[in-house]
Design an enzyme around this catalytic site. Structure first.
Site, mmCIF file in Angstrom:
data_model
loop_
_atom_site.group_PDB
_atom_site.id
_atom_site.type_symbol
_atom_site.label_atom_id
_atom_site.label_comp_id
_atom_site.label_asym_id
_atom_site.label_seq_id
_atom_site.Cartn_x
_atom_site.Cartn_y
_atom_site.Cartn_z
ATOM 1 N N TYR A 78 0.832 -1.212 0.000
ATOM 2 C CA TYR A 78 0.000 0.000 0.000
ATOM 3 C C TYR A 78 0.863 1.259 0.000
ATOM 4 C CZ TYR A 78 -4.035 -2.920 1.388
ATOM 5 O OH TYR A 78 -5.037 -3.871 1.451
ATOM 6 N N GLY A 114 -16.978 1.631 -3.489
ATOM 7 C CA GLY A 114 -17.850 2.801 -3.567
ATOM 8 C C GLY A 114 -19.033 2.606 -4.493
ATOM 9 N N LEU A 131 -21.411 0.526 -4.334
ATOM 10 C CA LEU A 131 -22.656 0.257 -3.616
ATOM 11 C C LEU A 131 -23.172 1.469 -2.837
ATOM 12 C CD1 LEU A 131 -22.026 -3.410 -2.477
ATOM 13 C CD2 LEU A 131 -23.906 -2.590 -3.909
ATOM 14 N N THR A 132 -22.616 2.632 -3.117
ATOM 15 C CA THR A 132 -23.245 3.882 -2.659
ATOM 16 C C THR A 132 -24.147 4.441 -3.762
ATOM 17 O OG1 THR A 132 -21.475 5.319 -3.499
ATOM 18 C CG2 THR A 132 -21.223 4.423 -1.255
ATOM 19 N N GLY A 133 -24.020 3.875 -4.975
ATOM 20 C CA GLY A 133 -24.802 4.346 -6.114
ATOM 21 C C GLY A 133 -24.143 5.467 -6.887
ATOM 22 N N LEU A 184 -18.288 -1.930 0.338
ATOM 23 C CA LEU A 184 -19.108 -1.100 -0.541
ATOM 24 C C LEU A 184 -18.670 -1.233 -2.001
ATOM 25 C CD1 LEU A 184 -19.479 2.157 1.605
ATOM 26 C CD2 LEU A 184 -21.159 0.341 1.248
#
Length: 316
Positions: free
Chosen positions: A63, A261, A263-265, A258
């Site tokens: 990372y 991200g 799955l936040t739409g 998520l």
């Protein structure tokens, strides 16, 4: 700061087969040192530990992502600098999980020795990696050391199927990997062992090999795999059996809850995918979250969230 959902305190639980007590939520640091600069990373660490009751931090030698020769290891360095500011007391209160790279002939910047070979889970490379991590983190022990992905061939990050012809004869054996970790445990540098991006076959093989070698203390305590509303099948139809307390008793550290991200739409509109977002930076890795089948599923989840008068993120 008022943080909805933690009014009664963070829920805690023990990592399986250990006396290590961790918060149910773990702070991931994959973007520390790249998209999240040091000042913002320090702020997130402060909020997580001081306001949210989080005592569990996860990182990796590779990372931030995407990994480059210029930034590799910076996430661990940032955590180490933050710990230095807070002293030994904070280190004793924090559970640090970190990871070392599996097989890659393309990642040639993680090792000072044999850098042309890329990364492997050989005894020498495991030892070299951990010693470098301890230095970056500014600590003399790692609570949970995980293999970021296997040394043997496995299909990863949305690859469609297992291909026998890609198996390698030179893959590090389960025994040699465990013996290398055992040496680090005996030296006091590692306390517990875990896996990541692993399969039911791999997890079971590590456990059975540890038993056969009389190294039951090296049975993996965690497996860090992707798990979210778009990626349920791999875990629920296979790994869940291994994780059962009656079987392997492995703790799941679910990453990408998520789906990057998605799955936040926020990626339902194609023009919303910013060129600097993870979806653009990890084209092969993240495409599965914005491919047409995924997008169709997210729209259905969004409709359910709307029906329940909930934001999609909390529903997911």
């Amino acid at each position: 700061m008022h943080l909805k959902g933690v009014e009664e305190g963070m829920k805690m639980r023990y990592l399986p087969n250990t006396e290590v007590k961790v918060s149910e939520l773990c702070l991931g640091t994959m973007m520390f040192g790249d998209q999240i600069k040091k000042t913002a990373a320090f702020e997130l660490l402060d909020i997580a530990t001081k306001e949210c009751g989080i005592n569990f931090v996860d990182t990796s030698e590779i990372y931030p992502m995407p990994s480059t020769p210029e930034t590799v290891g910076h996430s661990e360095l940032i955590i180490g600098e933050w710990l230095k500011q807070h002293g030994k007391t904070k280190r004793s209160e924090l559970v640090i999980s970190t990871k070392i790279c599996g097989f890659s002939n393309e990642i040639t910047w993680c090792r000072k020795s044999n850098n042309e070979e890329g990364t492997r889970l050989t005894s020498d490379q495991i030892t070299e990696a951990v010693n470098a991590q301890l230095k970056r983190l500014g600590t003399d022990y790692i609570d949970v050391l995980q293999f970021n992905w296997p040394d043997r061939y496995v299909p990863l990050y949305g690859a469609p199927e297992y291909l026998h012809e890609l198996e390698r004869e030179d893959a590090a054996s389960f025994q040699s990997q465990l013996e290398a970790v055992d040496s680090l445990v005996k030296a006091g540098k590692v306390r517990h062992f875990g896996l990541s991006n692993e399969t039911p076959y791999g997890a079971t093989s590590f456990m059975l090999t540890a038993e056969a070698l009389g190294l039951s203390h090296l049975k993996p305590v965690t497996v860090q795999n992707a798990y979210n509303l778009l990626e349920r099948n791999d875990f629920e139809s296979g790994m869940l059996e291994v994780c059962s307390p009656r079987n392997g008793n492995l703790g799941l550290l679910a990453y990408s809850p998520l789906a990057g991200g998605a799955l936040t739409g926020k990626y339902l509109r194609s023009d919303a995918v910013d060129m600097n977002s993870r979806m653009r930076q990890f084209v092969g890795y993240m495409y599965r979250y914005i491919a047409p089948p995924a997008t169709a599923a997210i729209r259905e989840y969004q409709a359910l969230a709307d029906y329940l008068s909930l934001p999609l993120g909390p529903l997911a």
